[in-house]
Design an enzyme around this catalytic site. Structure first.
Site, short mmCIF file in Angstrom:
data_model
loop_
_atom_site.label_atom_id
_atom_site.label_comp_id
_atom_site.label_asym_id
_atom_site.label_seq_id
_atom_site.Cartn_x
_atom_site.Cartn_y
_atom_site.Cartn_z
N GLU A 1 -27.19 111.97 157.16
CA GLU A 1 -28.20 111.20 157.86
C GLU A 1 -27.75 109.74 157.97
O GLU A 1 -28.48 108.79 157.70
CB GLU A 1 -29.59 111.29 157.22
CG GLU A 1 -30.72 110.91 158.18
CD GLU A 1 -32.09 110.95 157.54
OE1 GLU A 1 -32.49 109.97 156.89
OE2 GLU A 1 -32.78 111.98 157.69
N HIS B 1 -46.60 106.86 152.70
CA HIS B 1 -46.07 106.34 151.44
C HIS B 1 -45.18 105.11 151.60
O HIS B 1 -44.59 104.66 150.64
CB HIS B 1 -45.27 107.42 150.71
CG HIS B 1 -43.96 107.71 151.37
ND1 HIS B 1 -43.86 108.32 152.59
CD2 HIS B 1 -42.68 107.44 151.00
CE1 HIS B 1 -42.58 108.42 152.93
NE2 HIS B 1 -41.84 107.89 151.99
N ARG C 1 -43.52 101.64 151.47
CA ARG C 1 -43.76 100.44 150.64
C ARG C 1 -44.37 99.30 151.46
O ARG C 1 -45.24 98.57 150.99
CB ARG C 1 -42.42 99.94 150.06
CG ARG C 1 -42.20 100.33 148.64
CD ARG C 1 -40.95 99.68 148.08
NE ARG C 1 -40.59 100.39 146.87
CZ ARG C 1 -39.94 101.55 146.83
NH1 ARG C 1 -39.56 102.10 147.98
NH2 ARG C 1 -39.65 102.16 145.70
N ASP D 1 -31.50 107.16 152.54
CA ASP D 1 -31.73 105.72 152.38
C ASP D 1 -32.44 105.35 151.08
O ASP D 1 -33.07 104.30 150.99
CB ASP D 1 -32.57 105.24 153.55
CG ASP D 1 -33.85 106.05 153.67
OD1 ASP D 1 -34.36 106.16 154.80
OD2 ASP D 1 -34.33 106.60 152.65
N HIS E 1 -49.47 111.00 148.32
CA HIS E 1 -48.23 110.73 147.60
C HIS E 1 -48.55 110.21 146.18
O HIS E 1 -49.52 109.49 146.00
CB HIS E 1 -47.42 109.67 148.36
CG HIS E 1 -45.98 109.60 148.01
ND1 HIS E 1 -45.52 108.92 146.91
CD2 HIS E 1 -44.89 110.12 148.60
CE1 HIS E 1 -44.19 109.02 146.85
NE2 HIS E 1 -43.78 109.74 147.86
N GLU F 1 -35.23 100.70 152.43
CA GLU F 1 -34.39 101.75 153.01
C GLU F 1 -33.37 101.24 154.04
O GLU F 1 -32.26 101.74 154.11
CB GLU F 1 -35.25 102.84 153.65
CG GLU F 1 -36.01 103.70 152.65
CD GLU F 1 -37.41 103.17 152.36
OE1 GLU F 1 -38.22 103.95 151.82
OE2 GLU F 1 -37.69 101.98 152.66
C1 LIG Z 1 -37.36 105.27 156.27
C2 LIG Z 1 -37.45 106.77 156.21
O1 LIG Z 1 -38.06 107.40 157.03
N1 LIG Z 1 -36.81 107.35 155.18
C3 LIG Z 1 -36.89 108.78 155.02
C4 LIG Z 1 -37.32 109.06 153.62
O2 LIG Z 1 -37.97 110.29 153.64
P1 LIG Z 1 -39.44 110.57 154.18
O3 LIG Z 1 -40.02 109.35 154.80
O4 LIG Z 1 -39.34 111.77 155.03
O5 LIG Z 1 -40.17 110.86 152.78
P2 LIG Z 1 -41.45 111.77 152.48
O6 LIG Z 1 -42.43 111.59 153.55
O7 LIG Z 1 -41.80 111.48 151.07
O8 LIG Z 1 -40.90 113.26 152.47
C5 LIG Z 1 -41.06 114.03 153.61
C6 LIG Z 1 -40.69 115.44 153.26
O9 LIG Z 1 -41.59 115.91 152.25
C7 LIG Z 1 -42.21 117.11 152.68
N2 LIG Z 1 -43.58 117.09 152.13
C8 LIG Z 1 -44.47 116.12 152.53
C9 LIG Z 1 -45.73 116.10 151.97
C10 LIG Z 1 -46.10 117.07 151.01
O10 LIG Z 1 -47.22 117.11 150.47
N3 LIG Z 1 -45.16 118.02 150.65
C11 LIG Z 1 -43.91 118.03 151.19
O11 LIG Z 1 -43.10 118.90 150.83
C12 LIG Z 1 -42.12 117.08 154.21
O12 LIG Z 1 -41.99 118.39 154.72
C13 LIG Z 1 -40.85 116.30 154.48
O13 LIG Z 1 -39.72 117.12 154.58
O14 LIG Z 1 -36.23 109.13 152.74
C14 LIG Z 1 -35.35 110.17 153.05
C15 LIG Z 1 -34.36 110.40 151.93
O15 LIG Z 1 -33.27 109.58 152.01
C16 LIG Z 1 -34.69 109.90 154.39
O16 LIG Z 1 -34.14 111.12 154.84
C17 LIG Z 1 -35.67 109.50 155.45
O17 LIG Z 1 -34.94 108.78 156.44
#
Ligand SMILES: CC(=O)N[C@@H]1[C@@H](OP(=O)(O)OP(=O)(O)OC[C@H]2O[C@@H](n3ccc(=O)[nH]c3=O)[C@H](O)[C@@H]2O)O[C@H](CO)[C@@H](O)[C@@H]1O
Length: 385
Positions: A119, A215, A217, A97, A247, A133
């Site tokens: 996804e 993180h 928005r 997204d 973040h 998103e």
């Molecule tokens: C609306 C929403 O939910 N959208 C999501 C958003 O992703 P998110 O919300 O999961 O984003 P973050 O939280 O940034 O990433 C998380 C990942 O980062 C890893 N991590 C975390 C902290 C760290 O210090 N080191 C790391 O390695 C952690 O294991 C995990 O796998 O966009 C994606 C792409 O389209 C979508 O898939 C997904 O729907």
């Protein structure tokens, strides 16, 4: 007859969730896999690519400090158009997204190139939460030919939208593929575990570990201020070690470090690499997050999650009693964390419930099989044997 599949990644979560797919495509004789990074994230993305030994074939390098959603999208549209002309892929694969995924998908649609959406079908049906998103993923699903839905509930969302494509495949979430591969790697490598233990020796093992990420928005400003108030209160408990990889987005980093720098029992650290995060997730007793992927990963490891959002597109964890939606009200956050910690002892039962809630670790293989059709099915069998 091979098909050329161009995978587009822009942010840390996209790289994590696309890594298993990129590796499966690369190992298949039926597919010519090509990878393009847009540069929407830089440092956090590179950390992931290194761990999965993925070197993008192309990099659009669109990252600009302080860019807006529109300047980011326009730079991606501009640069990816030329790449599509040059590569003439049969399929463009995007994930989730992000602005990267939305712009890459619409740009492919403009050029008559088939889009695969990994996804697909996640919805809150609230255009402001998450912003942007919810718009991005619905726009992608409008143009995608291959809709890879992670769960039955995301498939149901797609079916009720009467989309042009009827090619919906429930694959499981590829984040579980990445998680299982990574946790197995950590459990199988004593030297790596020693290194990870040493990296995090500052965490007092006599206290319970609460792992935090945030993180979104829609929480910028007041939301993160309230989250910090809740964390400051939780830090006063005395029996908790709070670890918060902050973040890099300045709307998060600045507020959090101003309000929590030096707070008791709260370790504000830089975002850690994916291996380290899996290690911390495995050690944590409870998780406080607004992340999508972390909700899925925590469930798979049987960890109780407190979600600092008003709505979630991951209803499965909430319905299974593993996750609780609390928004950013400090009182609600603190009481929900108390409940999560109180229930953390039932880890074996929680792990049993959450283990396959979001997938079984075979999502990438299903996507490969679908993309390359018969040839892919044969390649999948070879790969799996
Ligand atoms: C609306 C929403 O939910 N959208 C999501 C958003 O992703 P998110 O919300 O999961 O984003 P973050 O939280 O940034 O990433 C998380 C990942 O980062 C890893 N991590 C975390 C902290 C760290 O210090 N080191 C790391 O390695 C952690 O294991 C995990 O796998 O966009 C994606 C792409 O389209 C979508 O898939 C997904 O729907």
């Amino acid at each position: 007859m091979t098909i050329r599949v161009l995978s587009i990644i822009g942010t840390r979560p996209e790289a994590i969730k696309m890594a298993p797919v990129i590796k499966a495509l690369a190992a298949s004789p039926a597919v010519e896999g090509v990878v393009c990074a847009t540069g929407q994230h830089r440092q956090m993305l590179d950390q992931v690519l290194e761990i999965f030994a993925i070197r993008p074939d192309h990099d659009l390098d669109v990252m600009q400090v302080g860019h807006t959603l529109n300047s980011l999208a326009s730079r991606i549209f501009e640069k990816i158009d030329g790449l599509y002309t040059k590569l003439a892929p049969d399929v463009v694969l995007v994930h989730g997204d992000t602005t990267t995924a939305m712009a890459a998908a619409l740009a492919a649609f403009h050029k008559g190139i088939a889009v695969g959406h990994v996804e697909a079908g996640l919805r809150t049906y609230d255009m402001q939460r998450p912003f942007p998103e919810e718009l991005n993923r619905r726009a992608i699903d409008l143009v995608a030919k291959h809709l890879y839905a992670p769960t039955e509930s995301s498939r149901r969302n797609l079916l009720q939208e009467h989309l042009v494509s009827d090619r919906i495949l429930v694959t499981g979430n590829t984040v579980i593929d990445a998680l299982l591969q990574t946790v197995e790697r950590i459990h199988g490598d004593a030297a790596l575990r020693v290194r990870l233990d040493k990296s995090f020796e500052f965490i007092d093992r006599s206290r319970r570990l609460l792992l935090v990420t945030g993180h979104r928005r829609e929480s910028f400003g007041g939301g993160f201020e309230r989250i910090c108030d809740a964390l400051a209160r939780l830090g006063q408990r005395g029996d908790l070690e709070i670890v918060y990889p902050v973040h890099l987005n300045p709307n998060v980093d600045t507020v959090v470090r101003e309000r929590l720098g030096g707070a008791k029992n709260i370790h504000l650290i830089a975002p850690v690499d994916y291996l380290s995060f899996m290690y911390l997730l495995d050690r944590a007793e409870a998780i406080l997050t607004d992340s999508g992927g972390v909700q899925e990963e925590a469930a798979a490891l049987g960890k109780r999650v407190v979600i600092m959002r008003e709505v979630t597109e991951r209803p499965e964890g909430v319905e299974a009693g593993l996750a609780e939606l609390v928004g950013t009200d400090p009182d609600l956050i603190c009481t929900a964390v108390e409940r999560a910690l109180a229930g953390a002892h039932a880890q074996a039962k929680l792990r049993q419930i959450g283990r396959t809630l979001y997938g079984d670790g075979q999502a990438a293989m299903r996507i490969l099989g679908d993309l390359a059709g018969e040839a892919g099915q044969r390649a999948v069998k070879d790969l799996a044997s």
